[in-house]
Every structure is written in structure tokens, then in C-alpha cells.
Design an enzyme around this catalytic site. Structure first.
Site, PDB file in Angstrom:
ATOM      1  N   HIS A 118      37.256  36.890  34.877  1.00  0.00           N
ATOM      2  CA  HIS A 118      37.760  38.259  34.724  1.00  0.00           C
ATOM      3  C   HIS A 118      39.124  38.293  34.042  1.00  0.00           C
ATOM      4  CE1 HIS A 118      34.967  39.947  38.123  1.00  0.00           C
ATOM      5  NE2 HIS A 118      34.330  39.708  37.004  1.00  0.00           N
ATOM      6  N   CYS A 126      46.719  41.761  21.668  1.00  0.00           N
ATOM      7  CA  CYS A 126      47.124  42.872  20.807  1.00  0.00           C
ATOM      8  C   CYS A 126      45.896  43.665  20.382  1.00  0.00           C
ATOM      9  CB  CYS A 126      47.876  42.349  19.587  1.00  0.00           C
ATOM     10  SG  CYS A 126      48.330  43.704  18.473  1.00  0.00           S
ATOM     11  N   SER A 189      33.395  39.800  47.831  1.00  0.00           N
ATOM     12  CA  SER A 189      32.448  40.743  48.427  1.00  0.00           C
ATOM     13  C   SER A 189      31.075  40.605  47.776  1.00  0.00           C
ATOM     14  CB  SER A 189      32.963  42.180  48.281  1.00  0.00           C
ATOM     15  OG  SER A 189      33.188  42.463  46.914  1.00  0.00           O
ATOM     16  N   ASN A 213      34.161  33.612  54.394  1.00  0.00           N
ATOM     17  CA  ASN A 213      34.583  35.010  54.281  1.00  0.00           C
ATOM     18  C   ASN A 213      34.949  35.512  55.667  1.00  0.00           C
ATOM     19  OD1 ASN A 213      34.588  37.956  53.750  1.00  0.00           O
ATOM     20  ND2 ASN A 213      33.685  37.343  51.795  1.00  0.00           N
TER      21      ASN A 213
HETATM   22  P1  OAD Z   1      36.800  42.341  46.984  1.00  0.00           P
HETATM   23  O1  OAD Z   1      38.048  43.033  47.365  1.00  0.00           O
HETATM   24  O2  OAD Z   1      35.647  43.160  46.580  1.00  0.00           O
HETATM   25  O3  OAD Z   1      36.301  41.425  48.187  1.00  0.00           O
HETATM   26  C1  OAD Z   1      37.168  40.589  48.889  1.00  0.00           C
HETATM   27  C2  OAD Z   1      36.353  39.805  49.889  1.00  0.00           C
HETATM   28  O4  OAD Z   1      37.218  38.891  50.534  1.00  0.00           O
HETATM   29  C3  OAD Z   1      35.699  40.659  50.988  1.00  0.00           C
HETATM   30  O5  OAD Z   1      34.369  40.211  51.172  1.00  0.00           O
HETATM   31  C4  OAD Z   1      36.553  40.355  52.233  1.00  0.00           C
HETATM   32  O6  OAD Z   1      35.761  40.364  53.418  1.00  0.00           O
HETATM   33  C5  OAD Z   1      37.026  38.964  51.938  1.00  0.00           C
HETATM   34  N1  OAD Z   1      38.331  38.602  52.523  1.00  0.00           N
HETATM   35  C6  OAD Z   1      39.434  39.373  52.690  1.00  0.00           C
HETATM   36  N2  OAD Z   1      40.454  38.643  53.194  1.00  0.00           N
HETATM   37  C7  OAD Z   1      39.966  37.389  53.332  1.00  0.00           C
HETATM   38  C8  OAD Z   1      40.541  36.155  53.793  1.00  0.00           C
HETATM   39  N3  OAD Z   1      41.808  36.056  54.197  1.00  0.00           N
HETATM   40  N4  OAD Z   1      39.740  35.051  53.803  1.00  0.00           N
HETATM   41  C9  OAD Z   1      38.437  35.125  53.410  1.00  0.00           C
HETATM   42  N5  OAD Z   1      37.869  36.248  52.973  1.00  0.00           N
HETATM   43  C10 OAD Z   1      38.615  37.353  52.921  1.00  0.00           C
HETATM   44  O7  OAD Z   1      37.190  41.269  45.861  1.00  0.00           O
HETATM   45  P2  OAD Z   1      36.255  40.511  44.821  1.00  0.00           P
HETATM   46  O8  OAD Z   1      34.969  40.141  45.422  1.00  0.00           O
HETATM   47  O9  OAD Z   1      37.078  39.459  44.211  1.00  0.00           O
HETATM   48  O10 OAD Z   1      37.159  42.896  39.043  1.00  0.00           O
HETATM   49  O11 OAD Z   1      36.014  41.644  43.753  1.00  0.00           O
HETATM   50  C11 OAD Z   1      35.300  41.359  42.587  1.00  0.00           C
HETATM   51  C12 OAD Z   1      35.894  42.080  41.411  1.00  0.00           C
HETATM   52  O12 OAD Z   1      35.976  43.478  41.689  1.00  0.00           O
HETATM   53  C13 OAD Z   1      37.325  41.698  41.072  1.00  0.00           C
HETATM   54  O13 OAD Z   1      37.412  40.528  40.285  1.00  0.00           O
HETATM   55  C14 OAD Z   1      37.810  42.887  40.326  1.00  0.00           C
HETATM   56  C15 OAD Z   1      37.267  43.971  41.221  1.00  0.00           C
HETATM   57  O14 OAD Z   1      37.086  45.204  40.642  1.00  0.00           O
HETATM   58  C16 OAD Z   1      37.845  43.154  37.934  1.00  0.00           C
HETATM   59  O15 OAD Z   1      39.028  43.407  37.949  1.00  0.00           O
HETATM   60  C17 OAD Z   1      37.012  43.106  36.683  1.00  0.00           C
END
Ligand code: OAD
Length: 239
Positions: A118, A126, A189, A213
């Protein structure tokens, strides 16, 4: 050190893929997107993280990215990042870290075999001449920042909703997922595609999939093992 599938497979030099999301950086102080204090609970992605939003108001979009750059600049890797970097160093076999995170904390922890599917908060591109480079200026003296070469409008080097993922990193991630014997999925997630497809691909190709998770995800019923808890605590115990 426990005698479990992770250790057994790595001891035999089996191919390993680690896939991470915002949860791996949560204990470093970087907000997640969809959790209780997640960014998408306060902000609308449509207003801040789409090409349309940037075209409509580049200043507003840059204010948000500038705030995130300032926040992340003060954060340090946690034991989960450190565990993943150490796994790469000590593992003799094939290894790839696929991260959805744009915060750069994996690299700071020492990870080298990684793809940032990402993008990265510390990269800028630019919109006029197409040049892309690393830029760690925080804060920028003026928003939106301009290209040193041509004066064009710079954009953050991240992937926005509605944009394709960078081809080469995605191809590397897909190939590694298909080949791996073990996939460790940490702090995502697992709802944003195509990345959310990687563990399914690995599972179908016969890999052992472990999810780390603090909560259940749509992936949980599909994995071989769930290690429930905070990534820094769960993986930190294995350091
Ligand atoms: P999310 O915010 O959707 O999910 C975070 C996950 O981490 C959830 O399943 C939580 O339960 C878990 N979590 C939170 N704290 C934790 C901890 N201390 N230890 C273990 N797990 C924990 O984030 P992403 O899955 O990364 O995209 O989201 C995917 C994409 O959506 C991102 O890369 C971003 C966003 O929109 C772009 O910016 C293109």
C-alpha cells in the site's frame, strides 16, 4: 521457545510469508483503521484517501497525511516488528514480509525482505513529472508540497481507494503466498482486497496459516491456528 508448527517449519527451512496490517503497529502508537479508535471511525476515507478527494482538495488531503507523518515520526517499532525482523534474519529458507502498513516501522526494526503493497508515508510522487522519491520532511514548510524538479504538485506515495496496487510488489506477494509452507498473518482485519486474498491463496496451496490478532476477523474460521492477543505481547514472548 515453544515447539510448534512455526518453529518446526522454520527449523526445516520451509518458505515463510508474514502478512501484516495496522494492528502490528498499534502498540507502537500508530492508530488502526477499523478498531475502536480507528481512523475510519473519525475520518471518511472518501474525503481523504481517494484520487477524487486529492483532486478536489489537495491541501486538506496533505494536512491529513502531514498529521500522520508527524505522528508516525514519533513512533518506534515494538516487539512484534522486532520478532518479524528476527524471524527473517534467523530463518534459512525463503522469506517475504508483505505489509499493508505505510508507516515504515518494519524497515526501522530491521526487516529487509519486504514489500509495501500500500506504499509508504515517507515517499512522495510528482503528479506532473512522475518522479518519485523518499522525503522525510516533517512538517513541510508549505502545503501542498511541490516538486523540487518541476514545481508540480506532490502526492503522498501511498495507494488510495480506487487505485491499483503497485504491480511488482503485488506479483511478488502473490507468488510468495502460493509457494509458502507457513503464513503468519498479524494485525489485519483481512477485509481489504486484494491483500485479504493472500491467506486464502496460501491456505488453498497447502500452507499452514496462523493468525495473530486481538480480535476475530473474517479470516479466523479459515486459519489453522489463532493466536489471540496483542501482537507485541504474543510475538514478544517468542523473542
Ligand atoms: P484495520 O484497522 O482494518 O485492522 C486492524 C486489525 O488489527 C484488526 O483486526 C484488529 O483487531 C487488529 N489489532 C488491533 N490492535 C492489535 C494489536 N495490538 N495486536 C494484534 N492485532 C491488533 O487495518 P488493516 O487490516 O491494516 O489501506 O487495514 C487494511 C487497509 O485498510 C490499510 O492498509 C489501509 C486501510 O484503509 C490503505 O490505506 C490503502
Amino acid at each position: 521457545m515453544p515447539d510448534d508448527r512455526l518453529n518446526q517449519i522454520t527449523a526445516l527451512g520451509g518458505a515463510v510469508v508474514v502478512l501484516t496490517g495496522a494492528g502490528v503497529s498499534a502498540e507502537s502508537g500508530v492508530p488502526t483503521f477499523r478498531g475502536e479508535d480507528g481512523l475510519w471511525r473519525t475520518y471518511r476515507a472518501e474525503d481523504l484517501a481517494t484520487p477524487h478527494a486529492f483532486a478536489a482538495d489537495p491541501h486538506l488531503v496533505w494536512e491529513w497525511y502531514q498529521w500522520r507523518r508527524e505522528l508516525v515520526a514519533a513512533c518506534r517499532p515494538n516487539p512484534a516488528h522486532e520478532f518479524i525482523a528476527r524471524l527473517e534474519r534467523e530463518h534459512g529458507g525463503e522469506f517475504l514480509l508483505v505489509t499493508q502498513n505505510v508507516d515504515g516501522l518494519h524497515r526501522l526494526a530491521g526487516s529487509e525482505k519486504l514489500v509495501e503493497v500500500h506504499g509508504n508515508l515517507w515517499k512522495v510522487g510528482c503528479t506532473s513529472c512522475g518522479r518519485s522519491r523518499e522525503d522525510r520532511t516533517v512538517p513541510f514548510p508549505e502545503l501542498p508540497p511541490r516538486c523540487d524538479e518541476c514545481g508540480g504538485l506532490l502526492r503522498p506515495g501511498v495507494v488510495w481507494f480506487g487505485e491499483a496496487l503497485p504491480e511488482a510488489p503485488l506479483a511478488r506477494a502473490l507468488a510468495a503466498a502460493e509457494r509458502c509452507e507457513l503464513m503468519l498473518v498479524v494485525g489485519t482485519s483481512a477485509v481489504v482486497y486484494p491483500v485479504a486474498y493472500l491467506p486464502q491463496l496460501a491456505r488453498r496451496a497447502g500452507a499452514h496459516v496462523i493468525e495473530v490478532n486481538s480480535d476475530e476477523t473474517p479470516l479466523t474460521p479459515l486459519v489453522d491456528e489463532s493466536w489471540r492477543g496483542k501482537a507485541g505481547e504474543v510475538l514478544g514472548k517468542r523473542l
